[in-house]
Enzyme design. Sequence first.
Site, PDB file in Angstrom:
ATOM      1  N   SER A   1       0.810  -1.217   0.000  1.00  0.00           N
ATOM      2  CA  SER A   1       0.000   0.000   0.000  1.00  0.00           C
ATOM      3  C   SER A   1       0.845   1.270   0.000  1.00  0.00           C
ATOM      4  O   SER A   1       0.509   2.245  -0.680  1.00  0.00           O
ATOM      5  CB  SER A   1      -0.938   0.007   1.205  1.00  0.00           C
ATOM      6  OG  SER A   1      -1.798  -1.106   1.183  1.00  0.00           O
TER       7      SER A   1
ATOM      8  N   HIS B   1       0.590   4.632   4.286  1.00  0.00           N
ATOM      9  CA  HIS B   1      -0.016   5.306   3.135  1.00  0.00           C
ATOM     10  C   HIS B   1       0.493   6.745   3.040  1.00  0.00           C
ATOM     11  O   HIS B   1       0.853   7.221   1.955  1.00  0.00           O
ATOM     12  CB  HIS B   1      -1.544   5.322   3.277  1.00  0.00           C
ATOM     13  CG  HIS B   1      -2.167   3.972   3.254  1.00  0.00           C
ATOM     14  ND1 HIS B   1      -3.522   3.766   3.412  1.00  0.00           N
ATOM     15  CD2 HIS B   1      -1.619   2.739   3.092  1.00  0.00           C
ATOM     16  CE1 HIS B   1      -3.786   2.477   3.349  1.00  0.00           C
ATOM     17  NE2 HIS B   1      -2.647   1.830   3.159  1.00  0.00           N
TER      18      HIS B   1
END
Length: 221
Positions: free
Chosen positions: A124, A170
């Site tokens: 991610s 993220h």
Amino acid sequence: MFGGTVRGGRPVVTLTIVGLCVVSWILQYVTGGDWTSRWAFVPSWGDDEPWRFLTAAFLHSRSPLHILFNMYALWLVGPFLEQAFGRARFVALYALSAIGGSVGYLLIADPHSYAWDAVVVGASGAVFGLFGAIIPVLRRTGRSATQILVLIAINMAIPFFVGGIAWQAHLGGLAVGLAMGAGFAFAPRERHALVAWLLPAGVAIVLVAATVWKYASVGSL
């Protein structure tokens, strides 16, 4: 227009990353978790085993949805950026975004909380780096970045409703991707080759410095 070598055919780097993630995910199953424990990122282990900052991006949770979502997102933007920047720049972007995700988690993690010993896996952070990099590319080419901005906003909001998602990674990957994407996209044509080397080196130095500072501050507590 960004200085990369124009190539026809398949996006080799993107397909290679997908292949490595799939093989690694299978190994996580067949080894009973030994593969995961060997390569996953854990903040409290990173000081002695720094390779985990990168290798964690090739691991995923046992749920097929985790790897399927990340590989689908990679396929949406990976081939475009690989063609736009060239293979070498794309590899640097992906690798440093992956490392940036781990560093982002490290910087925010409280050494006195469970987060310091948490196992962090997933592509991610690297994928968010690609999301970040595509924004300046779209701006540079005169196209709207609204859709990708909405996609980023939705995915940044998901961790507040679904547990077990490292939003810190993220954020770290996104910051690295934005910086590198802007550098590659807006570099003067005559300096493309120079920026291709200096920008990744500069980002790497910043990530290393931030990591060293974090571990030094923890050691002084």
